[in-house]
Design a protein around this motif. Structure first.
Motif, PDB file in Angstrom:
ATOM      1  N   PRO A 133       2.541 -19.832  -3.629  1.00  0.00           N
ATOM      2  CA  PRO A 133       3.550 -20.884  -3.483  1.00  0.00           C
ATOM      3  C   PRO A 133       4.771 -20.436  -2.692  1.00  0.00           C
ATOM      4  CG  PRO A 133       2.690 -20.856  -5.725  1.00  0.00           C
ATOM      5  CD  PRO A 133       2.144 -19.641  -5.036  1.00  0.00           C
ATOM      6  N   SER A 134       5.188 -19.185  -2.845  1.00  0.00           N
ATOM      7  CA  SER A 134       6.386 -18.722  -2.145  1.00  0.00           C
ATOM      8  C   SER A 134       6.151 -18.685  -0.635  1.00  0.00           C
ATOM      9  CB  SER A 134       6.799 -17.336  -2.648  1.00  0.00           C
ATOM     10  OG  SER A 134       5.755 -16.394  -2.453  1.00  0.00           O
ATOM     11  N   ARG A 135       4.967 -18.230  -0.215  1.00  0.00           N
ATOM     12  CA  ARG A 135       4.660 -18.215   1.216  1.00  0.00           C
ATOM     13  C   ARG A 135       4.530 -19.629   1.755  1.00  0.00           C
ATOM     14  NH1 ARG A 135      -0.130 -13.633   1.204  1.00  0.00           N
ATOM     15  NH2 ARG A 135       1.072 -11.970   0.175  1.00  0.00           N
ATOM     16  N   PHE A 136       3.927 -20.506   0.969  1.00  0.00           N
ATOM     17  CA  PHE A 136       3.809 -21.897   1.381  1.00  0.00           C
ATOM     18  C   PHE A 136       5.194 -22.509   1.564  1.00  0.00           C
ATOM     19  CE2 PHE A 136       3.850 -26.375  -0.029  1.00  0.00           C
ATOM     20  CZ  PHE A 136       3.111 -26.937   1.004  1.00  0.00           C
ATOM     21  N   THR A 137       6.084 -22.258   0.617  1.00  0.00           N
ATOM     22  CA  THR A 137       7.442 -22.801   0.695  1.00  0.00           C
ATOM     23  C   THR A 137       8.157 -22.305   1.941  1.00  0.00           C
ATOM     24  OG1 THR A 137       7.618 -23.030  -1.709  1.00  0.00           O
ATOM     25  CG2 THR A 137       9.679 -22.887  -0.467  1.00  0.00           C
ATOM     26  N   ALA A 138       8.020 -21.004   2.235  1.00  0.00           N
ATOM     27  CA  ALA A 138       8.687 -20.444   3.407  1.00  0.00           C
ATOM     28  C   ALA A 138       8.151 -21.059   4.696  1.00  0.00           C
ATOM     29  CB  ALA A 138       8.511 -18.924   3.423  1.00  0.00           C
ATOM     30  N   GLU A 139       6.829 -21.216   4.796  1.00  0.00           N
ATOM     31  CA  GLU A 139       6.232 -21.780   5.998  1.00  0.00           C
ATOM     32  C   GLU A 139       6.569 -23.276   6.121  1.00  0.00           C
ATOM     33  OE1 GLU A 139       4.025 -21.894   9.580  1.00  0.00           O
ATOM     34  OE2 GLU A 139       5.052 -20.328   8.414  1.00  0.00           O
ATOM     35  N   TYR A 140       6.561 -23.969   5.003  1.00  0.00           N
ATOM     36  CA  TYR A 140       6.898 -25.391   5.022  1.00  0.00           C
ATOM     37  C   TYR A 140       8.341 -25.587   5.478  1.00  0.00           C
ATOM     38  CZ  TYR A 140       7.206 -30.257   3.556  1.00  0.00           C
ATOM     39  OH  TYR A 140       7.366 -31.622   3.545  1.00  0.00           O
ATOM     40  N   ARG A 141       9.241 -24.774   4.944  1.00  0.00           N
ATOM     41  CA  ARG A 141      10.659 -24.876   5.334  1.00  0.00           C
ATOM     42  C   ARG A 141      10.829 -24.579   6.828  1.00  0.00           C
ATOM     43  NH1 ARG A 141      15.560 -24.234   2.464  1.00  0.00           N
ATOM     44  NH2 ARG A 141      14.438 -23.546   0.596  1.00  0.00           N
ATOM     45  N   ARG A 142      10.077 -23.584   7.328  1.00  0.00           N
ATOM     46  CA  ARG A 142      10.192 -23.217   8.741  1.00  0.00           C
ATOM     47  C   ARG A 142       9.764 -24.367   9.640  1.00  0.00           C
ATOM     48  NH1 ARG A 142       7.316 -21.640  12.963  1.00  0.00           N
ATOM     49  NH2 ARG A 142       5.326 -21.902  11.871  1.00  0.00           N
ATOM     50  N   VAL A 143       8.707 -25.080   9.248  1.00  0.00           N
ATOM     51  CA  VAL A 143       8.176 -26.162  10.082  1.00  0.00           C
ATOM     52  C   VAL A 143       8.937 -27.470   9.882  1.00  0.00           C
ATOM     53  CG1 VAL A 143       6.137 -27.598  10.516  1.00  0.00           C
ATOM     54  CG2 VAL A 143       5.890 -25.130  10.196  1.00  0.00           C
ATOM     55  N   HIS A 144       9.259 -27.803   8.614  1.00  0.00           N
ATOM     56  CA  HIS A 144       9.821 -29.120   8.323  1.00  0.00           C
ATOM     57  C   HIS A 144      11.328 -29.093   8.057  1.00  0.00           C
ATOM     58  CE1 HIS A 144       5.964 -31.217   8.270  1.00  0.00           C
ATOM     59  NE2 HIS A 144       5.475 -30.158   7.637  1.00  0.00           N
ATOM     60  N   GLY A 145      11.919 -27.925   7.977  1.00  0.00           N
ATOM     61  CA  GLY A 145      13.361 -27.835   7.840  1.00  0.00           C
ATOM     62  C   GLY A 145      13.908 -28.080   6.454  1.00  0.00           C
ATOM     63  N   CYS A 146      13.028 -28.206   5.468  1.00  0.00           N
ATOM     64  CA  CYS A 146      13.467 -28.415   4.090  1.00  0.00           C
ATOM     65  C   CYS A 146      12.409 -27.857   3.159  1.00  0.00           C
ATOM     66  CB  CYS A 146      13.695 -29.897   3.807  1.00  0.00           C
ATOM     67  SG  CYS A 146      12.183 -30.891   3.852  1.00  0.00           S
ATOM     68  N   PRO A 147      12.742 -27.560   1.918  1.00  0.00           N
ATOM     69  CA  PRO A 147      11.737 -27.057   0.983  1.00  0.00           C
ATOM     70  C   PRO A 147      10.760 -28.157   0.601  1.00  0.00           C
ATOM     71  CG  PRO A 147      13.810 -27.405  -0.143  1.00  0.00           C
ATOM     72  CD  PRO A 147      14.093 -27.609   1.316  1.00  0.00           C
ATOM     73  N   PRO A 148       9.519 -27.799   0.274  1.00  0.00           N
ATOM     74  CA  PRO A 148       8.529 -28.830  -0.080  1.00  0.00           C
ATOM     75  C   PRO A 148       8.924 -29.644  -1.297  1.00  0.00           C
ATOM     76  CG  PRO A 148       7.706 -26.629  -0.587  1.00  0.00           C
ATOM     77  CD  PRO A 148       8.944 -26.442   0.224  1.00  0.00           C
ATOM     78  N   GLY A 149       9.699 -29.051  -2.204  1.00  0.00           N
ATOM     79  CA  GLY A 149      10.140 -29.805  -3.371  1.00  0.00           C
ATOM     80  C   GLY A 149      10.980 -31.008  -3.003  1.00  0.00           C
ATOM     81  N   GLN A 150      11.723 -30.905  -1.915  1.00  0.00           N
ATOM     82  CA  GLN A 150      12.548 -32.031  -1.473  1.00  0.00           C
ATOM     83  C   GLN A 150      11.662 -33.168  -0.991  1.00  0.00           C
ATOM     84  OE1 GLN A 150      15.850 -30.957   1.084  1.00  0.00           O
ATOM     85  NE2 GLN A 150      15.749 -32.926   2.163  1.00  0.00           N
ATOM     86  N   ALA A 151      10.594 -32.839  -0.272  1.00  0.00           N
ATOM     87  CA  ALA A 151       9.665 -33.885   0.171  1.00  0.00           C
ATOM     88  C   ALA A 151       8.979 -34.526  -1.020  1.00  0.00           C
ATOM     89  CB  ALA A 151       8.618 -33.274   1.114  1.00  0.00           C
ATOM     90  N   LEU A 152       8.665 -33.739  -2.044  1.00  0.00           N
ATOM     91  CA  LEU A 152       8.007 -34.281  -3.234  1.00  0.00           C
ATOM     92  C   LEU A 152       8.926 -35.232  -3.971  1.00  0.00           C
ATOM     93  CD1 LEU A 152       5.420 -34.085  -4.996  1.00  0.00           C
ATOM     94  CD2 LEU A 152       6.560 -32.257  -6.260  1.00  0.00           C
ATOM     95  N   ARG A 153      10.199 -34.880  -4.054  1.00  0.00           N
ATOM     96  CA  ARG A 153      11.161 -35.721  -4.783  1.00  0.00           C
ATOM     97  C   ARG A 153      11.514 -36.988  -4.022  1.00  0.00           C
ATOM     98  NH1 ARG A 153      13.324 -30.562  -5.686  1.00  0.00           N
ATOM     99  NH2 ARG A 153      14.866 -30.867  -4.026  1.00  0.00           N
ATOM    100  N   SER A 154      11.294 -36.986  -2.693  1.00  0.00           N
ATOM    101  CA  SER A 154      11.717 -38.131  -1.882  1.00  0.00           C
ATOM    102  C   SER A 154      10.684 -39.236  -1.843  1.00  0.00           C
ATOM    103  CB  SER A 154      11.994 -37.669  -0.440  1.00  0.00           C
ATOM    104  OG  SER A 154      10.778 -37.260   0.198  1.00  0.00           O
TER     105      SER A 154
END
Length: 310
Positions: A288-309
């Motif tokens: 999960p930590s690597r996924f979060t880092a890669e997601y933030r790099r590509v989408h500019g925000c943590p994946p949790g923010q996309a989940l909450r939105s």
């Protein structure tokens, strides 16, 4: 889902019956009755990952016919040989049928990767682009000391990763391929020298477009880069060359991006109760930590923010 086994025992029969499940030809010819056996293993679809510690004076042998068997037996006192060839107890060895005999005293730490030989050969053919390749071991010993150390570390890493897959077939497929690629890189086999040929270069853009389409259609399945190359009728090395020439990236990097995009879509339409870790694992991201880092790099925000939105 991988079958994970961990236990401790002081019973010889348990040692023999457990080891025979992974290496039917293994034999204990002599063993100290006062033994200690600490075992852990992970059985995937195409490869089994084994690590154990056996404390006892032992004479054992194995003739792994019908298997591609790579193993490291670390001990301080004793000998290890394959036919007339003396093997270094500090290094791993490999066999596809040749007998290996060990005489040792005290504690021994054992690591092994056991491959389905048919799958290993088919994967090697796809990597090299040689449909006539017969995968065979040409020397029991690894190519050099650094390679041997790398293989040993890789087995421990693979065992930990296999235990954490949660039965995800995407992750299991990548682990099996990684195990085989590491083994083929470390030990002399008939694969060596096959990748020195000039890779296929014709019609690279068409090949790349077809590979991308295949990835987008099947990214949710346990495909590897070898499967992608096979689907577009090119060797794995040729596909890698085509991607670098056309896009400046590797096909593995593009497949990871396709899966990241799939996870992004699932985050935006997730059902109540779904988690970032669960969605990441669904798309083959085991950390999960690597996924979060890669997601933030590509989408500019943590994946949790996309989940909450959503």
């Amino acid at each position: 889902m991988p079958e994970i086994v961990r236990f401790h025992s002081r019973d010889r029969a348990t040692v023999e019956s457990t080891w025979s499940q992974f290496a039917p030809s293994a034999r204990l010819h002599r063993v100290d009755p006062d033994l200690r056996f600490d075992w852990r293993s992970a059985a995937l679809d195409r490869v089994s990952i084994v690590e154990y510690r056996l404390t006892a004076a032992v004479r054992s042998s194995i003739r792994p016919e019908g298997q591609l068997f790579a193993c490291a037996v670390g001990f301080l006192h004793g000998s290890l040989r394959s036919g007339r060839q003396e093997l270094d107890a500090g290094r791993p060895w490999i066999s596809d049928g040749r007998e290996v005999v060990a005489d040792r005293e005290g504690a021994a730490n054992v690591k092994a990767l056991v491959f389905d030989p048919g799958w290993a050969q088919e994967t090697a053919r796809r990597i090299t682009g040689d449909d006539r390749l017969r995968l065979q071991v040409t020397d029991s010993a690894p190519s050099d000391l650094a390679a041997a150390a790398h293989w040993s570390r890789a087995v421990t890493h693979l065992g930990a990763e296999a235990a954490a897959t949660g039965g995800n077939p995407l992750i299991e497929a990548e682990l099996a391929r990684h195990a085989l690629m590491t083994t083929l890189a470390v030990f002399p086999t008939t694969v060596h020298g096959r990748d020195d040929r000039t890779p296929q270069t014709s019609a690279a853009p068409v090949t790349v477009r077809r590979a991308i389409a295949f990835m987008e259609e099947h990214a949710h399945e346990p495909i590897t880069i070898d499967d992608v190359a096979h689907a577009v009728h090119i060797s794995t090395r040729g596909l890698q060359y085509a991607f670098r020439r056309a896009l400046g990236i590797t096909p593995r990097q593009h497949l990871a991006r396709v899966r990241l995009d799939g996870a992004h879509r699932d985050l935006l339409r997730a059902d109540p109760g779904e988690t970032v870790a669960g969605i990441a694992r669904r798309w083959g991201f085991s950390h999960p930590s690597r996924f979060t880092a890669e997601y933030r790099r590509v989408h500019g925000c943590p994946p949790g923010q996309a989940l909450r939105s959503r």
